[in-house]
Design an enzyme around this catalytic site. Structure first.
Site, PDB file in Angstrom:
ATOM      1  N   THR A 833       0.808  -1.219   0.000  1.00  0.00           N
ATOM      2  CA  THR A 833       0.000   0.000   0.000  1.00  0.00           C
ATOM      3  C   THR A 833       0.842   1.271   0.000  1.00  0.00           C
ATOM      4  OG1 THR A 833      -0.167  -0.109   2.404  1.00  0.00           O
ATOM      5  CG2 THR A 833      -1.931  -1.151   1.133  1.00  0.00           C
ATOM      6  N   CYS A 834       2.067   1.182   0.550  1.00  0.00           N
ATOM      7  CA  CYS A 834       2.907   2.376   0.580  1.00  0.00           C
ATOM      8  C   CYS A 834       3.239   2.852  -0.829  1.00  0.00           C
ATOM      9  CB  CYS A 834       4.203   2.095   1.336  1.00  0.00           C
ATOM     10  SG  CYS A 834       3.941   1.765   3.081  1.00  0.00           S
TER      11      CYS A 834
END
Length: 868
Positions: A833-834
């Site tokens: 997700t980063c």
């Protein structure tokens, strides 16, 4: 006592200001050459001295010869020069080596009438003693001596000694003499002089600066700067810069007014060298920066002594306006034009600050507007009128520039990172200064806003591209009609500190999901505000995932908990469950006020990190945070029933309401902790009947008690927590005043639109796959068939973003990526997700892929499923 004898060197000031910035550095004209010649050639050449010798020998015969007195020179005589500090000229003298110093004093007395006991001869920084001979003092041919008053005649003898030593050394350099370590010596003397200057603004400090001026130190340093001898210019420039930087950096701000007067003298002298001269420009900038704290005065005011006068600033403003006008012209010519120089804009701002202050003070004393031509006694009326003319010239020029900019961008959609003309970068700063000037003149402000309204699109682009955190933007946010959401958001976001990328500076949190709210409260509410300013680093216990994606998830979860009605902190609006305002009954929680401060910090941190949390404020809450008054129309969403009732009361027939059929008095019933109680809206409210004459007041008091008084503590603590995160806590109300409620909705909640598959696809790139691969075609077909909620969960699984920015996918911090994983085909998709990465293997069929995607788009699985 002040010095009896002070040096008088020809000043270079008083000439016309050269406003032509782009002209090449001109040579001095004949008149200027004469002035500088007097300075550089104070020491008469030996042959000129001999030629000026008269037939009358001896001191008495030479007394009437004016500035230059020559004595017949026998072979064994030595010739030397005595610089007259009071008369500003030089005596050429001859004597035998065995003559005493006292005899020289006596000859000077006979020639100039100066009493011997008031004379002091200085040679190479040392005072010559009466009993010494010239030979003992090492006086040789062409030696240069200085004649000054006795040290015991002055209040600051040591300061006089230091400055006279410096002047003497500089004078020797001007005469072509080579002095070992001259620059180091001059800088050392300057440092010693400034170190002994008092640090408070008093008569003593004023005396020190007067010594510097009376000794003609600025004159001789500039004389050295224009000296033809090798190395002198560099020595002078370094010395002047050292003096100016030391004044600005080592002396207290209380002394900046005294410093400014000295720097003004340097500026006047150096302007004659050339308006483009680097040392002049440096002095001008220093002068402007000192004025910002020193202030100015106008002639005739009580506090004019020791301050720079308004009339002294006007020439610099005129000069800078001409520079800006020409530079603005060039900024329109080509993509390569640099436009206004940063230093010019900074100087322009610096000079205008004290100038505006001085004009306002003058207006207050004279009781008239600056452009009132009928007031014959108004000081500097011509200059103030000319400033208005300069304002109009600049405004017309910037109007042309904005129009040219608009034409250049016609039909283009400017994206972040697209290059703009470099010449446009200072337009906004110039506009701000025009706004400040406009407030001095009737009708000027309206003309400015008319220009900005006409060029609204490019003004907004300038704000987004060039507005800086260090600037003050209140002037434009107060007139939101010339801005749009993007520009207002940009200005509001700059009230927050900038999130750091260095993990070591971030505030670290390790939180147990099962204790999310309580542990988050401890980490955020108990922290010092400064420790939160760099940003947050978030990690859940017993989970490997870290980074921005986890932080975005935490913001969503903790905001859901804070605004959960079951926690009794906030109440959802009946007509819009996304909107919240503080719960008047929140006191059921013993720490409710601390939790409101915590909530304020969390919301501010979410904004600072640009995370849309899906929560928005009701209008009554937003207006109170902005310090605005609540009226009937503002409560429509918060309490539709009360709104309707109040409307009916206000619209009722006067006779009916006066009949007391409603039985209303100035009270309201409140349920608190399961019990109902009556609250008076005003003193004696129980006995005050509502009628047609006081019903407006009744409705007003009812609204204030229901939506202001009952939640004032909660709002105050929330505002305090919010202010803790801002760069300047005093900006809290201003932050909300600068936005519309809809603006804050978009910043906190994000887009309300259904996720567009086409927009999603347009902002996605591939690694290991190509856009034409069958798996990619299957993927977008499956996403297109999903429900709106399934798409949100998929997006959250992919990015930890549940609510898109109002711009859609374009507003995300990064593009999205689909990676091909090498795992077996029966594995579920994973995400990072980063980095906005979705990873899945090359599924064998569309059915298999759909089954896997449907599994991860279930709410309880899709959330918190990313790895890091």
């Amino acid at each position: 006592m002040s010095m009896i004898e002070t040096p008088a060197v020809h000043h270079l000031s008083g000439g016309a200001t050269d406003h032509h910035r782009h002209s090449s550095k001109r040579k001095l004209d004949e008149e200027d050459d004469g002035d500088f010649s007097d300075l550089v050639c104070v020491r008469m050449r030996k042959e000129e001295a001999v030629n000026s010798w008269s037939s009358s020998s001896g001191a008495s015969g030479a007394a009437g010869s004016g500035c230059s007195v020559a004595v017949q020179k026998p072979r064994s005589h030595i010739q030397f020069f005595v610089r007259m500090m009071s008369a500003g000229n030089t005596i050429v003298m001859q004597a035998f080596p065995e003559d005493s110093v006292k005899s020289i004093h006596e000859r000077i007395q006979s020639m100039k009438g100066i009493p011997v006991f008031e004379q002091r001869l200085i040679y190479r920084g040392k005072q010559l003693q009466w009993e010494q001979t010239l030979a003992e003092c090492s006086i040789q041919n062409d030696a240069n001596l200085q004649l000054v008053g006795r040290m015991r005649s002055t209040e600051h003898p040591q300061a006089w000694q230091i400055i006279n030593d410096m002047v003497s050394l500089v004078y020797r350099l001007c005469c072509g003499e080579t002095v070992h370590d001259s620059l180091k010596t001059i800088k050392g003397l300057i440092t010693s002089y400034l170190n002994m200057t008092p640090r408070i603004d008093n008569e003593s400090a004023s005396g020190y600066f007067q010594i510097f001026m009376s000794s003609s130190a600025p004159d001789v340093l500039v004389m050295l700067y224009v000296s033809p001898y090798a190395g002198n210019k560099d020595c002078a420039e370094s010395s002047v810069r050292h003096f100016l930087s030391s004044c600005r950096n080592t002396l207290s701000k209380a002394l900046h007014g005294q410093c400014a007067c000295v720097v003004l003298e340097f500026c006047k002298l150096l302007r004659r060298v050339g308006s483009n001269d680097p040392l002049y420009l440096y002095c001008r900038s220093t002068f402007g920066s000192l004025l910002e704290t020193a202030g100015v005065s106008y002639a005739g005011s009580d506090n004019a002594k020791g301050l720079v006068l308004i009339k002294d600033i006007f020439p610099f403003v005129f000069e800078l306006v001409n520079c800006l006008l020409m530079d603005l012209d060039s900024s329109m010519e080509s993509h390569r034009a640099v436009g206004p120089l940063s230093n010019d804009v900074v100087d322009f701002t610096a000079f205008l600050v004290p100038l505006r202050t001085g004009i306002k003070e003058q207006q207050a004393v004279n009781g008239s507007m600056a452009q009132d031509k009928s007031n014959k006694d108004l000081l500097h009326a011509k200059e103030i009128e000319y400033l208005h003319c300069l304002y109009m010239q600049l405004l017309n020029k910037i109007d042309q520039c904005l129009q040219k900019m608009d034409q250049s961008l016609a039909g283009q959609e400017m994206m972040e990172g697209d290059n703009l003309y470099p010449g446009w970068s200072h337009y906004l700063s110039i506009l701000k200064e025009l706004y400040q000037i406009s407030k001095l003149y009737d009708g000027a402000e309206e003309k400015l806003w008319s220009v900005l309204r006409r060029h609204r699109n490019v003004v907004c682009l300038l704000i987004v591209r060039y507005a800086k955190r260090t600037d003050e933007h209140q002037w434009i946010l107060e007139h939101r009609f010339v801005t749009n959401f993007e520009s207002r958001r940009h200005l509001a976001m700059m009230m927050f500190p900038e999130v750091k990328e260095d993990y070591e500076e971030l505030h670290e949190m390790l939180i147990d999901r099962s204790q999310l709210l309580a542990e988050s409260f401890e980490y955020i509410a108990r922290a010092e505000p400064e420790s939160l300013h760099a940003g947050l680093f978030m990690e859940f216990k017993n989970e490997e995932a870290t980074g921005p994606g986890v932080l975005r998830e935490w913001f969503l979860l903790v905001c859901q908990a804070i605004f959960n009605p079951q926690n009794a902190l906030f109440v959802a609006c009946p007509t819009d469950r996304r909107r919240f305002f503080p719960n008047p009954a929140s006191k059921v929680h013993p720490l409710h006020l601390e939790y409101f401060s915590f909530a304020g910090r969390v919301i501010a941190l979410a904004l600072m990190h640009r995370v849309q949390v899906g929560i928005v404020f009701d209008r009554v809450f937003f207006l109170q945070l902005a310090g605005s008054y609540i009226v009937l129309e503002d409560i429509r969403s918060a309490d539709p029933c009360l709104y309707t009732s109040c409307k009916q009361i206000l619209d009722m027939d006067a006779d009916f309401i006066d009949s007391d059929e409603l039985g209303l008095t100035f009270v309201r019933e409140v349920e608190e902790l399961g019990q109902r109680k009556v609250v008076e809206l005003c003193p004696g409210g129980k006995n005050l009947v509502v009628n047609s004459k006081n019903r407006d007041k009744y409705v007003e008091l009812l609204i204030q008690d229901r939506f202001v008084t009952s939640i004032s503590e909660q709002v105050s603590h929330f505002a305090k927590g919010f202010a803790d995160i801002l760069s300047n806590s005093k900006l809290q109300q201003y932050f909300f005043q600068s936005l519309d409620l809809e603006d804050l909705d978009w910043m906190l909640h994000g887009s309300e639109d259904t996720l567009s598959v086409e927009d999603w696809k347009a902002h996605t790139e591939y690694n290991g796959y190509s856009e034409t691969d069958i798996q990619i075609s299957w993927f977008w077909e499956i996403v297109g068939s999903m429900t709106a909620d399934q798409r949100k969960v998929l997006l959250f699984f992919w990015t930890s973003v549940k609510y898109l920015p109002v711009e859609g996918f374009r507003g995300l911090a990064s593009r999205l990526y689909i990676y091909r994983s090498l795992e077996p085909g029966d594995r579920l998709p994973s995400s990072h997700t980063c980095f906005f990465r979705l990873c899945f293997p090359a599924y064998s069929s569309m059915a298999v892929m759909k089954e896997r995607l449907e599994l991860i788009t279930q709410e309880h699985i899709g959330c918190s499923f990313g790895t890091w």
